[in-house]
Design a protein around this motif. Structure first.
Motif, PDB file in Angstrom:
ATOM      1  N   LEU A  27       0.969  51.443 -43.870  1.00 38.63           N
ATOM      2  CA  LEU A  27       0.487  52.647 -44.547  1.00 38.63           C
ATOM      3  C   LEU A  27      -0.883  52.395 -45.178  1.00 38.63           C
ATOM      4  N   GLU A  28      -1.033  51.241 -45.821  1.00 37.39           N
ATOM      5  CA  GLU A  28      -2.305  50.923 -46.467  1.00 37.39           C
ATOM      6  C   GLU A  28      -3.402  50.675 -45.437  1.00 37.39           C
ATOM      7  N   LEU A  29      -3.055  50.025 -44.324  1.00 41.13           N
ATOM      8  CA  LEU A  29      -4.049  49.803 -43.270  1.00 41.13           C
ATOM      9  C   LEU A  29      -4.535  51.128 -42.702  1.00 41.13           C
ATOM     10  N   GLU A  30      -3.614  52.066 -42.535  1.00 42.19           N
ATOM     11  CA  GLU A  30      -3.980  53.376 -41.995  1.00 42.19           C
ATOM     12  C   GLU A  30      -4.896  54.131 -42.956  1.00 42.19           C
ATOM     13  N   GLN A  31      -4.707  53.891 -44.258  1.00 36.28           N
ATOM     14  CA  GLN A  31      -5.519  54.566 -45.271  1.00 36.28           C
ATOM     15  C   GLN A  31      -6.869  53.892 -45.483  1.00 36.28           C
ATOM     16  N   GLY A  32      -7.159  52.874 -44.669  1.00 29.97           N
ATOM     17  CA  GLY A  32      -8.470  52.240 -44.737  1.00 29.97           C
ATOM     18  C   GLY A  32      -8.553  51.014 -45.605  1.00 29.97           C
TER      19      GLY A  32
END
Length: 652
Positions: A27-32
């Motif tokens: 989730l955090e990777l997807e949020q940049g």
């Protein structure tokens, strides 16, 4: 060397924790948030999962974790960007591993879950020009994945005289929103039938997986009355077939209830990670208890001054009471867990459901660190899940609608947990469109309800929905009755609502923290109806001819035994070892209930299984002992309609 079953239990605990951390990482990777440490942490979690699975010979799970580890390595090295397409695939892998772990927890092998498609997709991603394969649902696969709980729902439906149906729905391949269309069909059906199972599960929210989906449902309505539920745009084909109950239910309906009640042994309880300080404290209390028992033995055998024996005895008993309170406090502390265990899955839910509905939504959580009893965590999970899903589905508007009304295109959902004055309060709030109260009251009037009652009372009426027809999107009333039941009836709490049309809605759930949830099985034997805590029940089985035999030799000669292993006990009107003249033997009941208490095991013969009930432990009080081991039972001062059976009955 530790028993392998203990190793597997520990592995499942660790694996579920690692799965949760992988979800959060993606989730955090997807949020940049692409810091090197985030990649490293996710890589370590996948590696740990692979290593532990391989050690216990769960090769399918180990292979899948290995492939995911490779993808993370490519991301860490900058060869693959953490864009939506690859993150979606990683989530699919995580979901498959979670399903495998569930299989292991239920006593099956990890390879009972087919991971072929997701493995191929991960491997193809590592090839520069390789396409990502999308798994297609096999509608027959769901036939063999009915859980014990779902089997129980089917059994109850058969008793009500309903028919079981299987609907295989196909959505147009060109449809960009397959998941929301499947979600809408299921919501439509839930309003006019009893949905038992959806395959794939709606929890997956993988849009591509819903090109074809299967729904099992029960109803006594004719097929033509339910066809409208499937009248959703871009549903290309619906194949409805009546299913023979015998495909899912073997034997009598009572056996299905039995399957819901059976407790696996020996690892039947929750696995609890205990702080070593709590364990040390408990052992310290036990050491104290041994000393006090030794002191009392001295008083009883005259080894101390007899003139002060009575006074010293009272003092020792007071100390024992203090010690038992300390042990209870320590053990209750061991049952606590962070409420974040419930919250951690919601960020993923909001992300996936919002994307499938073409909405932008983000979840803000506060209070994840609070510790509450694990049994309460189990109860509140479904109500919170439903409210958050409702916020995304019905509350948050589409980006263009929000922009036109001066709002940020991204909707916000807030979950806040706090503890004050012995109560747990959870607030679920969104900044969406709110509830159209006029529409709710108008619909209530159409349904013949009191439209002037409180808004929450209308919404919590079983079956209420603002939908005028089954083809429209369901209103907030769907499922609110279930939330009310869990929070108010089970936990003894309360619900309030603050509706702000055009600005959002806030639900406040307040629940007492006076202990955990006591799960009771209510039974009937002759004229007595009584409840026994489920934690002391090993198994419930129909009583068959020949199950009870009389021992003809040895120290138990003359004793009735169940299947040669469990002494048979029956309820008596006195504590006499011999049965009073004229009292029924009670050997000819319908069910054998195997009980375990303080190391002793026995079989109780009963006539009927009445129901299962969850009650807050802190609200239960016992009254007078009306019969041996049978006590009056009160909830918050109100007498229950059944008695409480002490598990000490095994000593009869």
């Amino acid at each position: 060397m530790p028993d392998k079953r203990d190793l597997v239990t520990g592995f499942c605990d660790d694996a579920n924790r690692l799965i949760g951390e992988l979800n959060n990482a993606f989730l955090e990777l997807e949020q940049g948030k692409v810091e090197a440490e985030r990649f490293n942490e996710a890589f370590r979690n996948a590696h740990s999962l692979k290593s532990e699975a391989a050690f216990l010979d769960f090769t399918s799970l180990a292979h899948l974790a290995h492939e995911l580890e490779d993808i993370l390595q490519l991301m860490r090295d900058g060869k693959v960007k953490p864009e939506k397409e690859v993150i979606d695939l990683c989530f699919q892998a995580v979901d498959t591993m979670k399903e495998m772990i569930g299989m292991v927890e239920s006593g099956n092998r990890d390879d009972a879950v087919d991971a072929t498609d997701v493995l191929e997709s991960l491997r193809r991603w590592k090839q520069p020009d390789g396409p990502i394969a999308v798994a297609e649902v096999d509608p027959k696969a769901a036939l063999f994945r009915i859980t014990d709980f779902e089997r129980g729902l089917i059994a109850e439906a058969r008793e009500r005289g309903e028919q079981l149906y299987r609907a295989i729905c196909t959505i147009s391949p060109a449809s960009p929103m397959k998941y929301p269309r499947a979600y809408l069909v299921v919501n439509n059906l839930e309003m006019i039938s009893n949905v038992v199972k959806v395959y794939p599960s709606l929890d997956s929210e993988d849009d591509a997986a819903f090109s074809r989906f299967v729904i099992f449902y029960t109803t006594n309505k004719p097929e033509q009355d339910l066809r409208g539920a499937f009248a959703v745009d871009e549903i290309e084909n619906v194949d409805i077939e009546e299913v023979d109950y015998r495909m899912y239910l073997s034997g009598q309906v009572s056996e299905d209830l039995q399957s819901r009640l059976r407790v696996e042994r020996p690892n039947s309880g929750l696995s609890v990670r205990m702080d070593s300080r709590i364990l040390d404290e408990s052992l310290g209390y036990l050491d104290e208890l041994k000393i006090r028992v030794h002191d009392i033995d001295g008083l009883l055998t005259g080894k101390v001054d007899s003139e002060r024996a009575a006074e010293q005895m009272l003092s020792k008993l007071s100390e024992i009471a203090r010690i038992s309170s300390g042990v209870e406090r320590a053990l209750r502390q061991a049952r606590l867990a962070p409420i974040g265990q419930v919250f951690e899955r919601f960020s993923r839910l909001v992300r996936d459901l919002g994307a499938s509905l073409e909405k932008q939504a983000e979840l803000k959580i506060n209070g994840s660190e609070l510790n509450i009893d694990r049994s309460i965590i189990e109860v509140i999970n479904d109500p919170l899940l439903h409210l958050i899903r409702n916020s995304v589905d019905h509350g948050i508007e589409l980006p263009e609608e929000r922009s036109s009304s001066g709002k940020s295109p991204t909707g916000k959902i807030f979950v806040d947990a706090s503890i004050e004055a012995g109560n747990l309060t959870i607030i679920i709030e969104d900044d969406g469109s709110g509830i159209d109260e006029q529409q709710v009251r108008q619909r209530a009037e159409e349904l013949g309800m009191d439209a002037e009652q409180e808004l929450l009372d209308i919404l919590c009426t079983p079956g209420f929905s603002t939908s005028a027809t089954v083809s429209d999107i369901s209103g907030r009333g769907v499922g609110m009755d279930l939330i009310y039941d869990k929070v108010v009836n089970v936990l003894g709490g309360r619900i309030s609502i603050d509706n702000r049309p055009g600005r959002g809605v806030r639900f406040t759930l307040t629940m007492p923290l006076n202990g955990g949830i006591l799960k009771l099985l209510v039974m009937r034997s002759r004229e007595y109806t009584f409840a026994l805590p489920r934690r002391h029940i090993l198994e419930v089985a129909p009583l068959e001819e020949g199950d009870i035999q009389t021992v003809t030799e040895g120290t138990s000669e003359g004793r009735k035994m169940y299947r040669g292993s469990y002494p048979v006990i029956l309820l008596r009107t006195s504590r006499m070892k011999q049965r009073p003249e004229g009292e029924s033997t009670g050997w000819n009941g319908n069910y054998a209930v195997l009980i375990s208490y303080l190391g002793a095991e026995a079989c109780l013969v009963v006539d009927e299984l009445v129901l299962e009930e969850d009650l807050p432990e802190g609200e239960i009080q016992l009254g007078s002992e009306l019969l041996p081991y049978l006590y009056e039972c009160y909830r918050s001062g109100k007498l229950k309609e059944y008695l409480y059976l002490s598990p000490a009955v095994v000593s009869v």
